[in-house]
Design a protein around this motif. Structure first.
Motif, PDB file in Angstrom:
ATOM      1  N   HIS A 101      50.276  19.772  75.165  1.00 47.10           N
ATOM      2  CA  HIS A 101      51.164  20.438  74.403  1.00 47.10           C
ATOM      3  C   HIS A 101      50.748  20.792  72.777  1.00 47.10           C
ATOM      4  N   ARG A 102      50.070  19.819  72.163  1.00 47.49           N
ATOM      5  CA  ARG A 102      49.286  19.990  71.043  1.00 47.49           C
ATOM      6  C   ARG A 102      48.302  20.954  71.137  1.00 47.49           C
ATOM      7  N   ALA A 110      51.406  27.216  73.855  1.00 50.05           N
ATOM      8  CA  ALA A 110      52.285  25.801  74.177  1.00 50.05           C
ATOM      9  C   ALA A 110      53.066  26.090  75.424  1.00 50.05           C
ATOM     10  N   GLN A 111      53.074  25.151  76.282  1.00 46.61           N
ATOM     11  CA  GLN A 111      54.093  25.114  77.457  1.00 46.61           C
ATOM     12  C   GLN A 111      55.199  24.121  77.057  1.00 46.61           C
ATOM     13  N   THR A 112      56.493  24.535  77.195  1.00 43.32           N
ATOM     14  CA  THR A 112      57.711  23.741  76.945  1.00 43.32           C
ATOM     15  C   THR A 112      57.885  22.711  77.966  1.00 43.32           C
ATOM     16  N   MET A 151      59.442  14.956  78.580  1.00 46.08           N
ATOM     17  CA  MET A 151      58.231  15.547  77.456  1.00 46.08           C
ATOM     18  C   MET A 151      59.152  15.874  76.137  1.00 46.08           C
ATOM     19  N   ARG A 152      60.250  16.393  76.371  1.00 42.00           N
ATOM     20  CA  ARG A 152      60.966  16.643  74.931  1.00 42.00           C
ATOM     21  C   ARG A 152      61.382  15.441  74.344  1.00 42.00           C
ATOM     22  N   LEU A 155      58.084  14.077  72.567  1.00 34.19           N
ATOM     23  CA  LEU A 155      57.356  15.010  71.618  1.00 34.19           C
ATOM     24  C   LEU A 155      58.295  14.621  70.424  1.00 34.19           C
TER      25      LEU A 155
END
Length: 239
Positions: A101-102, A110-112, A151-152, A155
């Motif tokens: 993501h970074r 970036a992929q959500t 992932m959220r 992050l």
């Protein structure tokens, strides 16, 4: 179980995951954070130990980790209900996802969320391959990456750890480890109850600089007042 017992139990557990050298004071630290107000601010006081290396030494990591958990509480509670949690979350998989993501954000792509294997891409042939094996996958493995909810959560935690002064690479490692361990707990309802107790009546502010302003403001006032009183005292004693 009382709220205090819950905070103590989880605080020691989280310290063992993230900062083993801080387990002795983990219960007190967790309670202070949950109280909010001055006790919470004291954990991040400029005169106190600053968040640094992962456990050990004189640096204090646990307050930053607790702050990261509170900041990511809503995302973590959503992830606790994710069907993916029926499988063991991989710390390595989460860390790879964070770094990807970074890298994507740095390049503007970036992929959500990881692509779902059940969702065909535009133009993709969805007809079954007659030569493909129909055997069920090994339940101990998963080819899919972490879900969007997981992932959220990771992050948000990593972002908060960085804001608290932890180096980016270490923040990602801590976020991946703590997220994976936390979401692997057997009782999602108990884990969610701990998050509610940790946040308490004072959700963490989005910008940690606001906290620093509240901390440094009174200190500057006290220093200025002390200087003024000192000058007055010298003036009175001058013949």
């Amino acid at each position: 179980m009382t709220a205090t017992d819950r905070l103590d139990r989880w605080g020691v557990r989280i310290a063992a995951w993230s900062a083993p050298g801080e387990t002795a004071l983990a219960a007190q630290t967790t309670r202070a954070y949950a109280v909010g107000g001055a006790p919470r601010l004291t954990l991040f006081s400029p005169s106190g130990p600053a968040p640094g290396g992962m456990g050990g030494g004189t640096a204090s990591v646990l307050p930053a980790v607790l702050d990261g958990l509170a900041y990511a509480a809503d995302a973590l509670k959503s992830a606790l209900g994710s069907p993916q949690l029926s499988n063991v979350l991989s710390v390595t998989g989460l860390l790879v996802g964070l770094r990807a993501h970074r890298s994507g954000a740095a390049s503007g792509h970036a992929q959500t969320a990881p692509a779902s294997p059940e969702s065909p891409q535009p133009g993709e042939d969805t007809a079954p391959d007659p030569g493909a094996s129909s055997a069920a996958p090994d339940p101990g493995t998963s080819s899919a990456g972490p879900s969007l909810e997981v992932m959220r959560a990771a992050l948000r935690m990593s972002e908060r750890l960085r804001a608290r002064g932890i180096e980016p690479a270490e923040a990602d490692e801590l976020a991946a480890r703590v997220t994976a361990q936390f979401l692997a707990e057997d009782d999602p309802a108990e884990a969610a109850a701990f998050l509610d107790a940790l946040v308490g009546e004072e959700p963490p502010q989005p910008d940690v600089s606001a906290t620093r302003l509240r901390q440094t403001g009174p200190s500057r006032f006290i220093a200025a007042a002390s200087g003024l009183l000192s000058r007055i005292g010298r003036h009175r004693t001058t013949p």
